[in-house]
Design a protein around this motif. Structure first.
Motif, short mmCIF file in Angstrom:
data_model
loop_
_atom_site.label_atom_id
_atom_site.label_comp_id
_atom_site.label_asym_id
_atom_site.label_seq_id
_atom_site.Cartn_x
_atom_site.Cartn_y
_atom_site.Cartn_z
N MET A 93 0.83 -1.20 0.00
CA MET A 93 0.00 0.00 0.00
C MET A 93 0.87 1.26 0.00
SD MET A 93 -3.28 -1.02 2.37
CE MET A 93 -4.22 0.36 1.74
N GLY A 94 1.95 1.21 0.76
CA GLY A 94 2.85 2.34 0.78
C GLY A 94 3.53 2.56 -0.56
N ALA A 95 3.90 1.47 -1.21
CA ALA A 95 4.58 1.58 -2.51
C ALA A 95 3.68 2.20 -3.57
CB ALA A 95 5.05 0.20 -2.96
N LEU A 96 2.37 1.96 -3.47
CA LEU A 96 1.44 2.52 -4.44
C LEU A 96 0.89 3.88 -4.02
CD1 LEU A 96 -0.64 -0.60 -5.57
CD2 LEU A 96 1.22 0.55 -6.76
N GLY A 97 1.34 4.36 -2.86
CA GLY A 97 0.89 5.66 -2.40
C GLY A 97 -0.53 5.68 -1.88
N CYS A 98 -1.04 4.53 -1.46
CA CYS A 98 -2.40 4.47 -0.91
C CYS A 98 -2.39 4.95 0.54
CB CYS A 98 -2.95 3.04 -0.97
SG CYS A 98 -3.12 2.40 -2.64
N GLY A 99 -3.22 5.92 0.86
CA GLY A 99 -3.32 6.40 2.22
C GLY A 99 -4.13 5.45 3.08
N VAL A 100 -3.84 5.46 4.38
CA VAL A 100 -4.59 4.64 5.34
C VAL A 100 -4.93 5.53 6.52
CG1 VAL A 100 -4.61 2.57 6.78
CG2 VAL A 100 -3.34 2.57 4.62
N GLY A 101 -6.21 5.67 6.82
CA GLY A 101 -6.64 6.47 7.96
C GLY A 101 -6.22 5.83 9.27
N SER A 102 -6.24 6.61 10.33
CA SER A 102 -5.74 6.12 11.62
C SER A 102 -6.56 4.95 12.16
CB SER A 102 -5.72 7.27 12.64
OG SER A 102 -7.02 7.84 12.77
N SER A 103 -7.89 5.02 12.08
CA SER A 103 -8.70 3.92 12.61
C SER A 103 -8.59 2.69 11.72
CB SER A 103 -10.16 4.35 12.75
OG SER A 103 -10.70 4.77 11.52
N ALA A 104 -8.44 2.90 10.41
CA ALA A 104 -8.23 1.76 9.51
C ALA A 104 -6.90 1.09 9.82
CB ALA A 104 -8.28 2.23 8.06
N GLU A 105 -5.88 1.89 10.03
CA GLU A 105 -4.56 1.34 10.36
C GLU A 105 -4.63 0.54 11.65
OE1 GLU A 105 -0.58 0.41 10.23
OE2 GLU A 105 -1.74 1.41 8.66
N GLU A 106 -5.40 1.03 12.61
CA GLU A 106 -5.48 0.34 13.90
C GLU A 106 -6.16 -1.02 13.77
OE1 GLU A 106 -7.38 0.89 18.40
OE2 GLU A 106 -7.27 2.60 17.02
#
Length: 240
Positions: A93-106
């Motif tokens: 996801m990081g390589a493609l530049g996809c953002g992840v919100g804080s609650s999604a990341e959690e």
């Protein structure tokens, strides 16, 4: 003495000019930082605004509602089970530049979130509560799920949300797709479901309230799994 005073007078205007230049640079940096912060937050702001909208459901041909899962057209087929662990998923996801919100990341790191051990293909459909037969302006999340399942649609494994985010790079700006999934609780005990979105600040995966009684506009778009259409599991092709 006069020469010294004249020299001092000739140098004095330079100080305000330098100060002005410094202030301009500082202001530019502040604006740049503010824009960066806005880019991080704007997708979630748009999500809140999007969920607050009330209006007519978007037309899908001449059909107003579906009477069974067989009536819902296939939208997209994606692969699951392609990552060996969460670190590989996050790296992709990081390589493609996809953002992840804080609650999604959690919740991606919570025990309730798991990755498929074997690779498979999952067929997805997108429907609105209005197309499921709900009238009025809103419907609760619990009732939306119950109606969809009564028609034969299935909730998606949590892994489908980040996989869809990765496999849907051409998502149009302004589209928010709520993943129909069992909520995963945060460390604070709050139920969260995932939304695949493009709020104009880039592609992002966002967590949102997953309470049963949450009211959502009947124009909301939900991603469900189409029953009986998955390719049989095979050995996983793990990401390097």
């Amino acid at each position: 003495m006069s020469a010294t005073c004249d020299s001092d007078r000739t140098r004095q205007p330079a100080a305000p000019a330098q100060l002005t230049a410094i202030l301009i640079v500082c202001c530019a940096l502040i604006v740049a930082c503010a824009n960066a912060a806005e880019a991080q937050c704007s997708a979630q702001d748009v999500l809140r605004n999007h969920l607050a909208l009330k209006g007519d459901p978007p037309a899908r041909g001449t059909r107003n509602s579906f009477s069974s899962a067989a009536d819902v057209p296939l939208w997209k087929t994606i692969a699951v089970g392609t990552f060996r662990d969460l670190a590989a998923l996050r790296s992709a996801m990081g390589a493609l530049g996809c953002g992840v919100g804080s609650s999604a990341e959690e919740i991606i790191g919570r025990p309730g979130f798991s990755l498929s051990a074997r690779k498979a293909e999952v067929e997805l459909v997108v429907v609105s509560p209005a197309e499921l037969g709900f009238e009025g302006e809103t419907a609760t999340l619990q009732n939306i799920y119950a109606r969809a399942q009564s028609l034969g649609l299935r909730l998606a494994p949590a892994e489908v949300a980040p996989q869809l985010r990765l496999q849907y790079p051409d998502q149009p700006i302004g589209e928010f797709l709520i993943m129909a999934m069992e909520p995963i609780r945060t460390w604070a005990g709050e139920p969260v479901i995932l939304t695949v979105a493009n709020g104009g600040a880039g592609l992002i995966l966002i967590g949102q309230d997953g309470q049963d009684g949450l009211d959502l506009p009947v124009t909301s778009r939900f991603v469900f799994v189409r029953p009986g259409t998955s390719v049989p599991p095979r050995a996983a092709a793990f990401a390097p």
